[in-house]
Design an enzyme around this catalytic site. Structure first.
Site, PDB file in Angstrom:
ATOM      1  N   ASP A 103      39.108  39.238  39.150  1.00 36.03           N
ATOM      2  CA  ASP A 103      39.239  39.069  40.601  1.00 36.03           C
ATOM      3  C   ASP A 103      40.382  39.932  41.128  1.00 36.03           C
ATOM      4  OD1 ASP A 103      37.283  37.136  40.421  1.00 36.03           O
ATOM      5  OD2 ASP A 103      38.728  35.483  40.297  1.00 36.03           O
TER       6      ASP A 103
HETATM    7  N1  URA Z   1      38.063  33.742  35.866  1.00 33.11           N
HETATM    8  C1  URA Z   1      38.446  33.779  37.156  1.00 33.11           C
HETATM    9  O1  URA Z   1      38.393  32.771  37.856  1.00 33.11           O
HETATM   10  N2  URA Z   1      38.888  34.945  37.658  1.00 33.11           N
HETATM   11  C2  URA Z   1      39.004  36.069  36.925  1.00 33.11           C
HETATM   12  O2  URA Z   1      39.449  37.110  37.435  1.00 33.11           O
HETATM   13  C3  URA Z   1      38.609  36.022  35.579  1.00 33.11           C
HETATM   14  C4  URA Z   1      38.148  34.842  35.075  1.00 33.11           C
END
Ligand code: URA
Length: 240
Positions: A103
């Site tokens: 993310d």
């Molecule tokens: N899980 C998440 O919630 N975000 C990420 O970036 C990776 C794994």
């Protein structure tokens, strides 16, 4: 392999552009200037030098990055700069892709490659390559929360509860979570399902390969054969 073809395959531009650079005397092969684009070169151990920078020939590109917070894992980002803007044009020209996504607000180990089979092996849930995250939570990490994450929590897009491969408290509000899959927002959703909330997330490792401690946020480097081997080792927890 012809020199011009070798240059093209490494991302140095079109056939025309590579031919022009060789003819202009800008390219050295294994340390010796070569102005013949059609010269035969052996890819094994081949070292190309352009603008004073040496580039060992690599049949495929495998790269790791310390992804900083505030970058999107997309070629067409919507609100933040793209992680691809942190890579040199040569790698973009080769068509490297992210191996899974982090993310925008997640930092840590992000892999890139132009090898589709490698990408598949790394992200396919069937292959179960572990991903290790450090999550800081808004509320205290309780024993009940750790138990729930270890035994499985229900997510809205899975038929059965999803369990962490491993889950350990690091301090009062921080835990380390190891997952076999990489579903959309999986860490945030799993922790959310326990009634807590992630306020900072960092990927520490993929398989048994940790983010190198000396790589600053935004930095990248090539993965060598020994690194790839470590990445593909089947997952074994520290206690098994
Ligand atoms: N899980 C998440 O919630 N975000 C990420 O970036 C990776 C794994």
């Amino acid at each position: 392999m012809k020199l011009v073809r070798a240059l093209q395959s490494q991302g140095f531009g079109s056939r025309k552009a590579c031919t022009a650079r060789v003819r202009a005397g800008e390219v050295a092969v294994n340390g010796t200037l070569c102005d013949d684009p059609e010269a035969e070169v052996d890819p094994a151990g081949l070292e190309l030098t352009l603008d004073g920078v040496s580039w060992p020939y690599r049949a495929q590109a495998y790269v790791l990055m310390h992804k900083p917070v505030g970058y999107e894992c997309s070629h067409h980002p919507s609100h933040h700069p793209s992680v691809f803007s942190l890579l040199p044009p040569l790698l973009l020209q080769r068509g490297v892709q992210c191996v899974g996504r982090l993310d925008q607000d997640t930092s840590g180990l992000l892999l890139f490659s132009d090898d589709g089979q490698f990408i598949h092996r790394m992200i396919s849930p069937k292959k179960g390559v572990a991903k290790v995250y450090r999550a800081r939570c808004a509320e205290e990490v309780t024993d009940a929360m750790l138990d729930a994450l270890r035994s499985g929590v229900q997510l809205n897009d899975t038929p059965v509860p999803v369990a962490a491969l491993a889950c350990d408290r690091l301090d009062a509000t921080t835990l380390q979570l190891t997952l076999a899959e990489g579903k959309y927002h999986q860490v945030k959703r799993m922790i959310g399902a326990t009634g807590n909330r992630v306020i900072a997330l960092h990927r520490e490792a993929v398989g048994h390969f940790p983010l190198p401690a000396d790589l600053p946020p935004g930095g990248w480097r090539w993965l060598e054969a020994t690194d790839l081997n470590q990445l593909e080792q089947p997952w074994r927890s520290a206690t098994s």
